[in-house]
Design a protein around this motif. Structure first.
Motif, PDB file in Angstrom:
ATOM      1  N   ALA A  95       0.827  -1.208   0.000  1.00  0.00           N
ATOM      2  CA  ALA A  95       0.000   0.000   0.000  1.00  0.00           C
ATOM      3  C   ALA A  95       0.862   1.260   0.000  1.00  0.00           C
ATOM      4  CB  ALA A  95      -0.933  -0.011   1.205  1.00  0.00           C
ATOM      5  N   VAL A  96       1.965   1.240   0.754  1.00  0.00           N
ATOM      6  CA  VAL A  96       2.871   2.392   0.768  1.00  0.00           C
ATOM      7  C   VAL A  96       3.458   2.632  -0.623  1.00  0.00           C
ATOM      8  CG1 VAL A  96       5.097   3.233   1.624  1.00  0.00           C
ATOM      9  CG2 VAL A  96       3.435   2.258   3.224  1.00  0.00           C
ATOM     10  N   LEU A  97       3.895   1.557  -1.276  1.00  0.00           N
ATOM     11  CA  LEU A  97       4.440   1.706  -2.625  1.00  0.00           C
ATOM     12  C   LEU A  97       3.362   2.210  -3.584  1.00  0.00           C
ATOM     13  CD1 LEU A  97       6.687  -1.480  -2.827  1.00  0.00           C
ATOM     14  CD2 LEU A  97       7.439   0.889  -2.606  1.00  0.00           C
ATOM     15  N   ASP A  98       2.144   1.683  -3.458  1.00  0.00           N
ATOM     16  CA  ASP A  98       1.035   2.176  -4.286  1.00  0.00           C
ATOM     17  C   ASP A  98       0.842   3.681  -4.080  1.00  0.00           C
ATOM     18  OD1 ASP A  98       0.500  -0.281  -5.372  1.00  0.00           O
ATOM     19  OD2 ASP A  98      -1.242  -0.697  -4.104  1.00  0.00           O
ATOM     20  N   ASP A  99       0.851   4.121  -2.818  1.00  0.00           N
ATOM     21  CA  ASP A  99       0.613   5.535  -2.530  1.00  0.00           C
ATOM     22  C   ASP A  99       1.742   6.419  -3.043  1.00  0.00           C
ATOM     23  OD1 ASP A  99      -1.781   4.958  -1.344  1.00  0.00           O
ATOM     24  OD2 ASP A  99      -1.098   5.238   0.725  1.00  0.00           O
ATOM     25  N   PHE A 132       0.611  -1.609 -10.508  1.00  0.00           N
ATOM     26  CA  PHE A 132       0.437  -0.178 -10.745  1.00  0.00           C
ATOM     27  C   PHE A 132       0.390   0.143 -12.236  1.00  0.00           C
ATOM     28  CE2 PHE A 132       1.810   4.282 -10.903  1.00  0.00           C
ATOM     29  CZ  PHE A 132       0.852   4.830 -10.063  1.00  0.00           C
ATOM     30  N   ALA A 133       1.239  -0.532 -13.028  1.00  0.00           N
ATOM     31  CA  ALA A 133       1.270  -0.262 -14.464  1.00  0.00           C
ATOM     32  C   ALA A 133      -0.013  -0.687 -15.165  1.00  0.00           C
ATOM     33  CB  ALA A 133       2.467  -0.948 -15.103  1.00  0.00           C
ATOM     34  N   LEU A 134      -0.814  -1.551 -14.528  1.00  0.00           N
ATOM     35  CA  LEU A 134      -2.088  -1.954 -15.127  1.00  0.00           C
ATOM     36  C   LEU A 134      -3.143  -0.863 -15.016  1.00  0.00           C
ATOM     37  CD1 LEU A 134      -2.352  -5.652 -13.866  1.00  0.00           C
ATOM     38  CD2 LEU A 134      -1.884  -4.872 -16.205  1.00  0.00           C
ATOM     39  N   ARG A 135      -3.002   0.016 -14.033  1.00  0.00           N
ATOM     40  CA  ARG A 135      -4.059   0.994 -13.797  1.00  0.00           C
ATOM     41  C   ARG A 135      -3.639   2.437 -14.010  1.00  0.00           C
ATOM     42  NH1 ARG A 135      -3.611   3.238  -8.668  1.00  0.00           N
ATOM     43  NH2 ARG A 135      -2.314   2.117  -7.162  1.00  0.00           N
ATOM     44  N   ALA A 136      -2.359   2.671 -14.279  1.00  0.00           N
ATOM     45  CA  ALA A 136      -1.899   4.047 -14.492  1.00  0.00           C
ATOM     46  C   ALA A 136      -1.058   4.125 -15.753  1.00  0.00           C
ATOM     47  CB  ALA A 136      -1.084   4.520 -13.285  1.00  0.00           C
ATOM     48  N   ARG A 137      -1.138   5.260 -16.433  1.00  0.00           N
ATOM     49  CA  ARG A 137      -0.336   5.473 -17.639  1.00  0.00           C
ATOM     50  C   ARG A 137       1.085   5.867 -17.226  1.00  0.00           C
ATOM     51  NH1 ARG A 137      -2.943   5.440 -22.348  1.00  0.00           N
ATOM     52  NH2 ARG A 137      -5.224   5.519 -22.329  1.00  0.00           N
ATOM     53  N   VAL A 138       1.847   4.852 -16.914  1.00  0.00           N
ATOM     54  CA  VAL A 138       3.175   5.049 -16.357  1.00  0.00           C
ATOM     55  C   VAL A 138       4.047   3.866 -16.765  1.00  0.00           C
ATOM     56  CG1 VAL A 138       2.583   3.872 -14.204  1.00  0.00           C
ATOM     57  CG2 VAL A 138       4.421   5.561 -14.186  1.00  0.00           C
ATOM     58  N   THR A 139       5.346   4.085 -16.824  1.00  0.00           N
ATOM     59  CA  THR A 139       6.304   3.006 -17.038  1.00  0.00           C
ATOM     60  C   THR A 139       7.149   2.893 -15.775  1.00  0.00           C
ATOM     61  OG1 THR A 139       6.383   3.567 -19.392  1.00  0.00           O
ATOM     62  CG2 THR A 139       8.087   2.095 -18.550  1.00  0.00           C
ATOM     63  N   VAL A 140       7.084   1.735 -15.139  1.00  0.00           N
ATOM     64  CA  VAL A 140       7.739   1.543 -13.849  1.00  0.00           C
ATOM     65  C   VAL A 140       8.704   0.371 -13.941  1.00  0.00           C
ATOM     66  CG1 VAL A 140       7.375   1.419 -11.368  1.00  0.00           C
ATOM     67  CG2 VAL A 140       5.526   2.228 -12.838  1.00  0.00           C
ATOM     68  N   ALA A 141       9.879   0.539 -13.355  1.00  0.00           N
ATOM     69  CA  ALA A 141      10.879  -0.531 -13.312  1.00  0.00           C
ATOM     70  C   ALA A 141      11.236  -0.824 -11.866  1.00  0.00           C
ATOM     71  CB  ALA A 141      12.127  -0.115 -14.086  1.00  0.00           C
ATOM     72  N   ALA A 142      11.760  -2.019 -11.622  1.00  0.00           N
ATOM     73  CA  ALA A 142      12.161  -2.398 -10.272  1.00  0.00           C
ATOM     74  C   ALA A 142      13.337  -3.362 -10.335  1.00  0.00           C
ATOM     75  CB  ALA A 142      10.995  -3.051  -9.521  1.00  0.00           C
ATOM     76  N   CYS A 143      14.220  -3.256  -9.363  1.00  0.00           N
ATOM     77  CA  CYS A 143      15.314  -4.216  -9.241  1.00  0.00           C
ATOM     78  C   CYS A 143      15.830  -4.195  -7.809  1.00  0.00           C
ATOM     79  CB  CYS A 143      16.454  -3.902 -10.204  1.00  0.00           C
ATOM     80  SG  CYS A 143      17.338  -2.373  -9.837  1.00  0.00           S
ATOM     81  N   SER A 144      16.458  -5.274  -7.405  1.00  0.00           N
ATOM     82  CA  SER A 144      17.242  -5.292  -6.177  1.00  0.00           C
ATOM     83  C   SER A 144      18.702  -5.101  -6.571  1.00  0.00           C
ATOM     84  CB  SER A 144      17.048  -6.617  -5.433  1.00  0.00           C
ATOM     85  OG  SER A 144      15.725  -6.725  -4.922  1.00  0.00           O
ATOM     86  N   TYR A 145      19.427  -4.292  -5.800  1.00  0.00           N
ATOM     87  CA  TYR A 145      20.746  -3.843  -6.262  1.00  0.00           C
ATOM     88  C   TYR A 145      21.713  -4.996  -6.524  1.00  0.00           C
ATOM     89  CZ  TYR A 145      22.990  -4.581  -1.696  1.00  0.00           C
ATOM     90  OH  TYR A 145      23.503  -5.156  -0.564  1.00  0.00           O
ATOM     91  N   TRP A 146      21.579  -6.099  -5.800  1.00  0.00           N
ATOM     92  CA  TRP A 146      22.551  -7.189  -5.969  1.00  0.00           C
ATOM     93  C   TRP A 146      22.320  -7.977  -7.259  1.00  0.00           C
ATOM     94  CZ3 TRP A 146      18.990  -6.923  -1.975  1.00  0.00           C
ATOM     95  CH2 TRP A 146      17.903  -7.801  -2.052  1.00  0.00           C
TER      96      TRP A 146
END
Length: 256
Positions: A95-99, A132-146
């Motif tokens: 929820a925090v990440l969504d917000d 989030f990308a399913l409901r907003a017109r946005v391009t989002v990426a994610a990774c863990s640094y290692w």
């Protein structure tokens, strides 16, 4: 380099940066890291890798426009509460990440990257990005640094058997390079644990196995950190930083 910190911008500057820039959110945790590393290890390391990655981009113009958010210092760490942690539930972290993502889009951003420093956040972060990308017109990426390496020198990819591990050789080497004053030395040798924990040694490839009480049984660390080395840690940090810099640049090129 066109990089800035959200905390230091005015709202008009935030809006302008959102037109072309990438908002980067580092996330970490506050949790036990055995007896020799501080609670904030995951947060400190993800910030260090991001610092170094942005410095790499600064040396290789033209660089993407990046707006760096303050690190989210709390993560999903219920498995470390046997000792000490400040933990968010999976639902709360999602929820925090969504917000945060909602707020960034409302503030004008259309490209966001989340960079993670704690294993317990990884699945939640990736689900949040996909959802989030399913409901907003946005391009989002994610990774863990290692997970992002430069692949320039196989030796600097780290020891796969203990990377990333927890409070072991990998993280301790990185902390000796990044924040040596926070490492309690000498780092004691870890007593071998038999049988090895199932979360790190599943009985069959492809299985995820969790057994109640395993983290407490291994005393909060996954492997022996007594051989950790600051020089090797610095090279490992630089390798991940170069990998993250390349990931940011590739995301920028693919999402324009």
């Amino acid at each position: 380099m066109s990089q800035s910190r959200l905390t230091e911008l005015t709202w008009r500057e935030v809006r302008r940066a959102g037109e072309q820039g990438i908002a980067v959110l580092p996330i970490g945790s506050q949790e036990q890291h055995a007896g020799h590393l501080p609670m904030g290890t995951d947060t400190l390391l993800v910030e260090e890798v991001l610092d170094r990655a942005l410095a790499v981009l600064d040396q290789e113009p033209p660089a993407p426009e990046v707006v760096r958010l303050p690190a989210l210092p709390f993560g999903h760490s219920p498995h470390h509460l046997f000792a000490a942690a400040v933990s968010l539930s999976a639902a709360t972290l999602g929820a925090v990440l969504d917000d945060v993502l909602d707020s960034l889009v409302t503030s004008g951003y259309r490209r966001v990257m989340v960079v993670n420093g704690h294993g317990g956040n990884d699945e939640i972060m990736r689900l949040a990005v996909k959802r989030f990308a399913l409901r907003a017109r946005v391009t989002v990426a994610a990774c863990s640094y290692w997970t992002v390496t430069a692949d320039e020198d196989e030796d600097e990819a780290g020891r796969p058997d203990v990377t990333p591990g927890h409070a072991g050789w990998f993280e301790t080497s990185l902390m000796l390079a990044a924040r040596p004053e926070l490492v309690r030395t000498p780092v004691p040798a870890r007593t071998p644990v038999e049988p090895p924990p199932l979360f790190d040694h599943p009985p069959h490839p492809g299985l995820t196995v969790e057994r109640h009480g395993e983290w407490e049984r291994v005393d909060g660390s996954t492997d022996d950190a007594s051989g950790a080395d600051a020089d090797r840690g610095g090279r490992l940090l630089d390798d991940r930083a170069r990998g993250l810099a390349r990931a940011i640049r590739a995301f920028d090129a693919a999402s324009r």
